[in-house]
Enzyme design. Structure first.
Site, PDB file in Angstrom:
ATOM      1  N   TYR A 258      -2.050  -1.584  10.564  1.00 45.46           N
ATOM      2  CA  TYR A 258      -2.147  -1.935   9.135  1.00 45.46           C
ATOM      3  C   TYR A 258      -0.954  -1.398   8.345  1.00 45.46           C
ATOM      4  O   TYR A 258      -0.310  -2.127   7.584  1.00 45.46           O
ATOM      5  CB  TYR A 258      -3.455  -1.367   8.594  1.00 45.46           C
TER       6      TYR A 258
ATOM      7  N   SER B 270       0.841  -1.196   0.000  1.00 48.64           N
ATOM      8  CA  SER B 270       0.000   0.000   0.000  1.00 48.64           C
ATOM      9  C   SER B 270       0.875   1.245   0.000  1.00 48.64           C
ATOM     10  O   SER B 270       2.038   1.201   0.425  1.00 48.64           O
ATOM     11  CB  SER B 270      -0.863   0.010   1.275  1.00 48.64           C
TER      12      SER B 270
HETATM   13  P1  NAD Z   1     -11.687  -5.877  -0.186  1.00 49.43           P
HETATM   14  O1  NAD Z   1     -12.380  -5.812   1.109  1.00 49.43           O
HETATM   15  O2  NAD Z   1     -12.503  -5.910  -1.422  1.00 49.43           O
HETATM   16  O3  NAD Z   1     -10.728  -7.148  -0.260  1.00 49.43           O
HETATM   17  C1  NAD Z   1     -10.063  -7.677   0.859  1.00 49.43           C
HETATM   18  C2  NAD Z   1     -10.455  -9.132   0.966  1.00 49.43           C
HETATM   19  O4  NAD Z   1      -9.647  -9.758   1.952  1.00 49.43           O
HETATM   20  C3  NAD Z   1     -11.894  -9.352   1.432  1.00 49.43           C
HETATM   21  O5  NAD Z   1     -12.747  -9.520   0.328  1.00 49.43           O
HETATM   22  C4  NAD Z   1     -11.829 -10.583   2.327  1.00 49.43           C
HETATM   23  O6  NAD Z   1     -12.496 -11.706   1.763  1.00 49.43           O
HETATM   24  C5  NAD Z   1     -10.339 -10.873   2.416  1.00 49.43           C
HETATM   25  N1  NAD Z   1      -9.937 -11.125   3.802  1.00 49.43           N
HETATM   26  C6  NAD Z   1      -9.941 -10.248   4.836  1.00 49.43           C
HETATM   27  N2  NAD Z   1      -9.524 -10.864   5.953  1.00 49.43           N
HETATM   28  C7  NAD Z   1      -9.260 -12.157   5.620  1.00 49.43           C
HETATM   29  C8  NAD Z   1      -8.817 -13.293   6.345  1.00 49.43           C
HETATM   30  N3  NAD Z   1      -8.549 -13.235   7.663  1.00 49.43           N
HETATM   31  N4  NAD Z   1      -8.691 -14.461   5.681  1.00 49.43           N
HETATM   32  C9  NAD Z   1      -8.965 -14.545   4.354  1.00 49.43           C
HETATM   33  N5  NAD Z   1      -9.366 -13.500   3.609  1.00 49.43           N
HETATM   34  C10 NAD Z   1      -9.515 -12.319   4.251  1.00 49.43           C
HETATM   35  O7  NAD Z   1     -10.645  -4.666  -0.230  1.00 49.43           O
HETATM   36  P2  NAD Z   1      -9.466  -4.241  -1.221  1.00 49.43           P
HETATM   37  O8  NAD Z   1      -9.286  -2.810  -1.010  1.00 49.43           O
HETATM   38  O9  NAD Z   1      -9.659  -4.770  -2.590  1.00 49.43           O
HETATM   39  O10 NAD Z   1      -8.190  -4.948  -0.565  1.00 49.43           O
HETATM   40  C11 NAD Z   1      -7.299  -5.763  -1.289  1.00 49.43           C
HETATM   41  C12 NAD Z   1      -5.883  -5.411  -0.926  1.00 49.43           C
HETATM   42  O11 NAD Z   1      -5.598  -4.081  -1.347  1.00 49.43           O
HETATM   43  C13 NAD Z   1      -5.555  -5.453   0.564  1.00 49.43           C
HETATM   44  O12 NAD Z   1      -4.282  -6.033   0.733  1.00 49.43           O
HETATM   45  C14 NAD Z   1      -5.513  -3.997   0.950  1.00 49.43           C
HETATM   46  O13 NAD Z   1      -4.691  -3.773   2.063  1.00 49.43           O
HETATM   47  C15 NAD Z   1      -4.911  -3.427  -0.315  1.00 49.43           C
HETATM   48  N6  NAD Z   1      -5.042  -1.985  -0.453  1.00 49.43           N
HETATM   49  C16 NAD Z   1      -6.282  -1.419  -0.569  1.00 49.43           C
HETATM   50  C17 NAD Z   1      -6.368  -0.047  -0.697  1.00 49.43           C
HETATM   51  C18 NAD Z   1      -7.695   0.634  -0.823  1.00 49.43           C
HETATM   52  O14 NAD Z   1      -7.730   1.861  -0.732  1.00 49.43           O
HETATM   53  N7  NAD Z   1      -8.784  -0.079  -1.033  1.00 49.43           N
HETATM   54  C19 NAD Z   1      -5.208   0.746  -0.705  1.00 49.43           C
HETATM   55  C20 NAD Z   1      -3.967   0.125  -0.598  1.00 49.43           C
HETATM   56  C21 NAD Z   1      -3.897  -1.244  -0.475  1.00 49.43           C
END
Ligand code: NAD
Ligand code: MG
Length: 304
Positions: free
Chosen positions: A210, A197
């Site tokens: 986080y 991130s």
């Molecule tokens: P999202 O909620 O759509 O996806 C995250 C997924 O992680 C969830 O759908 C869930 O099923 C899964 N998850 C959570 N805890 C879990 C566990 N204990 N075991 C198994 N699965 C688990 O959100 P997203 O934003 O698409 O996140 C995906 C990645 O992107 C993450 O690593 C997040 O940190 C990263 N990210 C997101 C952003 C943002 O702004 N959305 C920014 C930087 C990084």
């Protein structure tokens, strides 16, 4: 040459600052974690209508965690349209519908979709996921460690020890368990892609636990990349560092998401479809000399 456009067509030029919705966003009711796609207004774009594959991953066997929604969903759709079979891993019953929707897009692309539900903060579930992938697909060419947990808190005193442990177990311990279990099933030429991130470079005080896991993921990525190449495994490891992206994670964990994306030079959040092509690139032969790298996708936020 295999051109997808007709001779007379051109690719539409679009101003990136106005390409997708910008804040303010309407605050919905309180949304429990994990959020679902239906919690997002406006809806996110995972490339359902736009992503065109060109056989970049034809025949590859992929595991994508957190593939029910958000970035992982867009990656699963893009991988399938590039010709990969995909294991779609996700956390909970609550996300069954989202996960089935991802599977439907993968199957519509003519590829195999396998669903795996389980808590990847636990080592035994990570081993089960790898076993499911190997049983169903024979081996693993692409491992995308993308699932994560976050919950905004005002200060260190508001982060319970349980939250601290759970954030670390979900975000970084799972990456270790999954990589360790998968690597013996990954032939040379395979690739591991970890989601870090912009918080690894510019941590927000609301996400102390986080953000620090994201720093750890980046260090883990460059270290494992060196180790696997030096040990003759022929596996590339890289990371993607998204900025603010419009996914169910946001309304379920951030108090002020009304202004989400305002802290980027583009003044808007990115959409999952604006991140997934980087995973395709890193997974493909085009990235054969890229290892240990982190590619930022931040709408212009600085990552130096
Ligand atoms: P999202 O909620 O759509 O996806 C995250 C997924 O992680 C969830 O759908 C869930 O099923 C899964 N998850 C959570 N805890 C879990 C566990 N204990 N075991 C198994 N699965 C688990 O959100 P997203 O934003 O698409 O996140 C995906 C990645 O992107 C993450 O690593 C997040 O940190 C990263 N990210 C997101 C952003 C943002 O702004 N959305 C920014 C930087 C990084
Ligand atoms: Mg989800």
């Amino acid at each position: 040459m295999n051109n997808l456009l007709e001779e007379t067509e051109t690719v539409k030029l679009q101003d990136p600052t106005t390409k997708y919705p910008a804040p303010p966003f309407e605050k919905q009711q309180e949304i429990p974690v994990p959020g679902e796609e239906k919690d997002l207004y406006p809806k996110a774009d995972h490339g359902e209508e736009s992503y065109r594959g060109t056989d970049k991953l034809k025949g590859r066997k992929a595991v994508v965690t957190g593939a029910d929604s958000g970035i992982g969903k867009a990656v699963a759709i893009a991988f399938a349209r590039e010709g990969a079979d995909v294991v779609i891993a996700y956390l909970s019953d609550k996300e069954d519908e989202d996960a089935r929707d991802t599977a439907r897009w993968v199957e519509e692309a003519g590829r195999k979709a396998i669903l795996f539900k389980g808590d990847l903060s636990k080592a035994e579930n990570c081993q089960k996921l790898v076993a499911t992938a190997v049983d169903g697909l024979g081996h693993i060419d692409l491992l995308v460690n993308n699932a994560a947990y976050q919950m905004a808190q005002e200060g260190i005193e508001d982060i319970s020890n349980d939250q601290w442990d759970h954030t670390y177990a979900t975000n970084i311990h799972s990456m270790f368990y999954l990589s360790k279990a998968a690597i013996p099933h990954m032939p040379p030429g395979s690739s591991i892609i970890n989601t870090t991130s912009v918080n690894a470079y510019d941590p927000t005080p609301l996400l102390l636990d986080y953000a620090s896991t994201k720093g750890a993921i980046q260090n883990f990525t460059s270290n494992l990349a060196q180790s696997l190449l030096q040990n003759g495994k022929g596996i590339r490891v890289n990371a993607v560092a998204p900025g603010p992206i419009w996914t169910p994670l946001i309304p379920s964990t951030m108090p002020n998401y009304k202004e989400f994306g305002d802290n980027t030079p583009m003044k808007r959040p990115g959409q999952p479809i604006e991140v997934s092509p980087i995973y395709v690139f890193l997974a493909s032969e085009d990235a054969s000399y890229i290892a240990g790298a982190t590619i930022p996708v931040t709408g212009g936020r600085v990552t130096i």
